[in-house]
Motif scaffolding. Sequence first.
Motif, mmCIF file in Angstrom:
data_model
loop_
_atom_site.group_PDB
_atom_site.id
_atom_site.type_symbol
_atom_site.label_atom_id
_atom_site.label_comp_id
_atom_site.label_asym_id
_atom_site.label_seq_id
_atom_site.Cartn_x
_atom_site.Cartn_y
_atom_site.Cartn_z
ATOM 1 N N TYR A 167 0.815 -1.203 0.000
ATOM 2 C CA TYR A 167 0.000 0.000 0.000
ATOM 3 C C TYR A 167 0.852 1.257 0.000
ATOM 4 C CZ TYR A 167 -3.728 -3.132 1.417
ATOM 5 O OH TYR A 167 -4.640 -4.151 1.461
ATOM 6 N N MET A 168 0.320 2.283 -0.611
ATOM 7 C CA MET A 168 0.880 3.627 -0.522
ATOM 8 C C MET A 168 -0.304 4.497 -0.136
ATOM 9 S SD MET A 168 3.137 5.895 -0.746
ATOM 10 C CE MET A 168 4.196 6.853 -1.752
ATOM 11 N N PHE A 169 -0.301 4.971 1.088
ATOM 12 C CA PHE A 169 -1.454 5.697 1.602
ATOM 13 C C PHE A 169 -1.355 7.201 1.410
ATOM 14 C CE2 PHE A 169 -1.349 1.746 4.100
ATOM 15 C CZ PHE A 169 -2.603 1.262 3.774
ATOM 16 N N GLY A 170 -0.293 7.668 0.818
ATOM 17 C CA GLY A 170 -0.127 9.100 0.641
ATOM 18 C C GLY A 170 0.925 9.634 1.594
ATOM 19 N N MET A 171 1.024 10.936 1.673
ATOM 20 C CA MET A 171 2.044 11.556 2.513
ATOM 21 C C MET A 171 1.430 12.055 3.805
ATOM 22 S SD MET A 171 4.521 13.615 -0.058
ATOM 23 C CE MET A 171 3.301 14.450 -1.049
ATOM 24 N N VAL A 172 2.266 12.090 4.839
ATOM 25 C CA VAL A 172 1.872 12.684 6.114
ATOM 26 C C VAL A 172 2.937 13.703 6.493
ATOM 27 C CG1 VAL A 172 0.627 10.644 6.916
ATOM 28 C CG2 VAL A 172 3.032 10.898 7.490
ATOM 29 N N SER A 173 2.567 14.621 7.320
ATOM 30 C CA SER A 173 3.522 15.616 7.804
ATOM 31 C C SER A 173 3.907 15.282 9.239
ATOM 32 C CB SER A 173 2.908 17.014 7.776
ATOM 33 O OG SER A 173 2.616 17.374 6.446
ATOM 34 N N VAL A 174 5.131 15.575 9.579
ATOM 35 C CA VAL A 174 5.609 15.368 10.943
ATOM 36 C C VAL A 174 5.433 16.681 11.692
ATOM 37 C CG1 VAL A 174 7.598 14.762 12.368
ATOM 38 C CG2 VAL A 174 7.276 13.651 10.142
ATOM 39 N N GLY A 175 4.768 16.610 12.840
ATOM 40 C CA GLY A 175 4.539 17.799 13.651
ATOM 41 C C GLY A 175 5.772 18.190 14.450
ATOM 42 N N ASP A 176 5.666 19.301 15.174
ATOM 43 C CA ASP A 176 6.786 19.831 15.963
ATOM 44 C C ASP A 176 7.346 18.819 16.960
ATOM 45 O OD1 ASP A 176 6.484 22.202 14.641
ATOM 46 O OD2 ASP A 176 5.358 23.189 16.251
ATOM 47 N N LYS A 177 6.493 17.979 17.491
ATOM 48 C CA LYS A 177 6.926 17.009 18.500
ATOM 49 C C LYS A 177 7.093 15.611 17.917
ATOM 50 C CE LYS A 177 4.860 19.632 22.194
ATOM 51 N NZ LYS A 177 3.856 19.695 23.245
ATOM 52 N N GLY A 178 7.144 15.525 16.598
ATOM 53 C CA GLY A 178 7.364 14.243 15.945
ATOM 54 C C GLY A 178 6.094 13.444 15.683
ATOM 55 N N GLN A 179 4.948 14.017 15.955
ATOM 56 C CA GLN A 179 3.694 13.288 15.764
ATOM 57 C C GLN A 179 3.293 13.236 14.291
ATOM 58 O OE1 GLN A 179 4.037 16.286 17.064
ATOM 59 N NE2 GLN A 179 2.251 17.567 16.762
ATOM 60 N N ILE A 180 2.655 12.136 13.907
ATOM 61 C CA ILE A 180 2.103 11.999 12.563
ATOM 62 C C ILE A 180 0.672 11.513 12.693
ATOM 63 C CG2 ILE A 180 4.313 11.493 11.448
ATOM 64 C CD1 ILE A 180 3.418 8.534 11.346
ATOM 65 N N VAL A 181 -0.108 11.765 11.675
ATOM 66 C CA VAL A 181 -1.479 11.260 11.630
ATOM 67 C C VAL A 181 -1.491 10.152 10.588
ATOM 68 C CG1 VAL A 181 -3.878 11.809 11.095
ATOM 69 C CG2 VAL A 181 -2.456 13.482 12.304
ATOM 70 N N ILE A 182 -1.877 8.954 11.021
ATOM 71 C CA ILE A 182 -1.944 7.818 10.098
ATOM 72 C C ILE A 182 -3.209 7.979 9.271
ATOM 73 C CG2 ILE A 182 -2.110 5.304 9.939
ATOM 74 C CD1 ILE A 182 -0.665 5.218 12.678
ATOM 75 N N PRO A 183 -3.098 7.928 7.944
ATOM 76 C CA PRO A 183 -4.276 8.108 7.087
ATOM 77 C C PRO A 183 -5.399 7.127 7.423
ATOM 78 C CG PRO A 183 -2.267 8.187 5.781
ATOM 79 C CD PRO A 183 -1.874 7.744 7.158
ATOM 80 N N ALA A 184 -6.638 7.580 7.282
ATOM 81 C CA ALA A 184 -7.811 6.782 7.632
ATOM 82 C C ALA A 184 -7.822 5.437 6.916
ATOM 83 C CB ALA A 184 -9.090 7.559 7.321
ATOM 84 N N LYS A 185 -7.468 5.408 5.635
ATOM 85 C CA LYS A 185 -7.481 4.141 4.899
ATOM 86 C C LYS A 185 -6.471 3.164 5.500
ATOM 87 C CE LYS A 185 -7.358 2.053 0.343
ATOM 88 N NZ LYS A 185 -7.190 2.231 -1.088
ATOM 89 N N ALA A 186 -5.310 3.645 5.925
ATOM 90 C CA ALA A 186 -4.300 2.785 6.548
ATOM 91 C C ALA A 186 -4.824 2.242 7.874
ATOM 92 C CB ALA A 186 -3.006 3.554 6.766
ATOM 93 N N ARG A 187 -5.490 3.103 8.641
ATOM 94 C CA ARG A 187 -6.051 2.643 9.920
ATOM 95 C C ARG A 187 -7.096 1.564 9.690
ATOM 96 N NH1 ARG A 187 -6.377 8.279 10.772
ATOM 97 N NH2 ARG A 187 -8.628 8.147 10.830
ATOM 98 N N LYS A 188 -7.895 1.715 8.641
ATOM 99 C CA LYS A 188 -8.933 0.730 8.329
ATOM 100 C C LYS A 188 -8.315 -0.592 7.858
ATOM 101 C CE LYS A 188 -13.018 -0.081 5.519
ATOM 102 N NZ LYS A 188 -13.866 0.393 4.447
ATOM 103 N N VAL A 189 -7.389 -0.522 6.910
ATOM 104 C CA VAL A 189 -6.760 -1.728 6.358
ATOM 105 C C VAL A 189 -6.059 -2.522 7.453
ATOM 106 C CG1 VAL A 189 -4.897 -2.548 4.848
ATOM 107 C CG2 VAL A 189 -6.531 -0.869 3.997
ATOM 108 N N PHE A 190 -5.356 -1.834 8.361
ATOM 109 C CA PHE A 190 -4.577 -2.508 9.388
ATOM 110 C C PHE A 190 -5.276 -2.551 10.745
ATOM 111 C CE2 PHE A 190 -1.479 -1.396 6.155
ATOM 112 C CZ PHE A 190 -0.863 -2.629 5.981
ATOM 113 N N ASP A 191 -6.556 -2.178 10.758
ATOM 114 C CA ASP A 191 -7.374 -2.236 11.975
ATOM 115 C C ASP A 191 -6.685 -1.542 13.156
ATOM 116 O OD1 ASP A 191 -9.698 -2.901 13.398
ATOM 117 O OD2 ASP A 191 -8.785 -4.751 14.172
ATOM 118 N N ILE A 192 -6.240 -0.324 12.921
ATOM 119 C CA ILE A 192 -5.597 0.465 13.965
ATOM 120 C C ILE A 192 -6.655 1.368 14.596
ATOM 121 C CG2 ILE A 192 -3.851 2.230 14.461
ATOM 122 C CD1 ILE A 192 -2.289 1.119 12.032
ATOM 123 N N LYS A 193 -6.794 1.234 15.907
ATOM 124 C CA LYS A 193 -7.820 1.989 16.637
ATOM 125 C C LYS A 193 -7.155 2.897 17.671
ATOM 126 C CE LYS A 193 -11.151 -1.751 16.200
ATOM 127 N NZ LYS A 193 -10.371 -2.918 15.814
#
Length: 136
Positions: A79-105
């Motif tokens: 899969y290629m879910f697109g790009m994410v940005s890294v926040g000031d504290k290193g946080q990223i938001v996992i794309p919704a489709k990736a969370r669904k495919v990998f059942d991340i809650k």
Amino acid sequence: MLSENIQTLRKINEMTQEQVAEAIGVSRQAVAKYESGEAQPDLIKCAALAKLFDVTLDELVNYDSKEATGVPIAPKGKYMFGMVSVGDKGQIVIPAKARKVFDIKPGDKLIVLGDIEQGLAMVKADFITAFFNKKR
């Protein structure tokens, strides 16, 4: 989309129209027509194309690279879910489709792995725990 996907996958796989035609049992001219949108392969030929290029039938027919930030179709299970940005504290938001495919809650724990040459990867912590708890 189908015509673009056939052409893109053929080029990614470094195949000629003749090679694709031979693999799925049609003429080179038929493949040229599929790629130009002048003709569409039937369901059996679409299934053969999907198998040849190692993609799902749904992706072959419906994948829209413009919607997916210009990224071509990936092989099955990749899969290629697109790009994410890294926040000031290193946080990223996992794309919704990736969370669904990998059942991340929310609340799931992920282990971040790294390799200088290969990059970063994330794995659900319970997968690693289950792996190491298996009786050998």
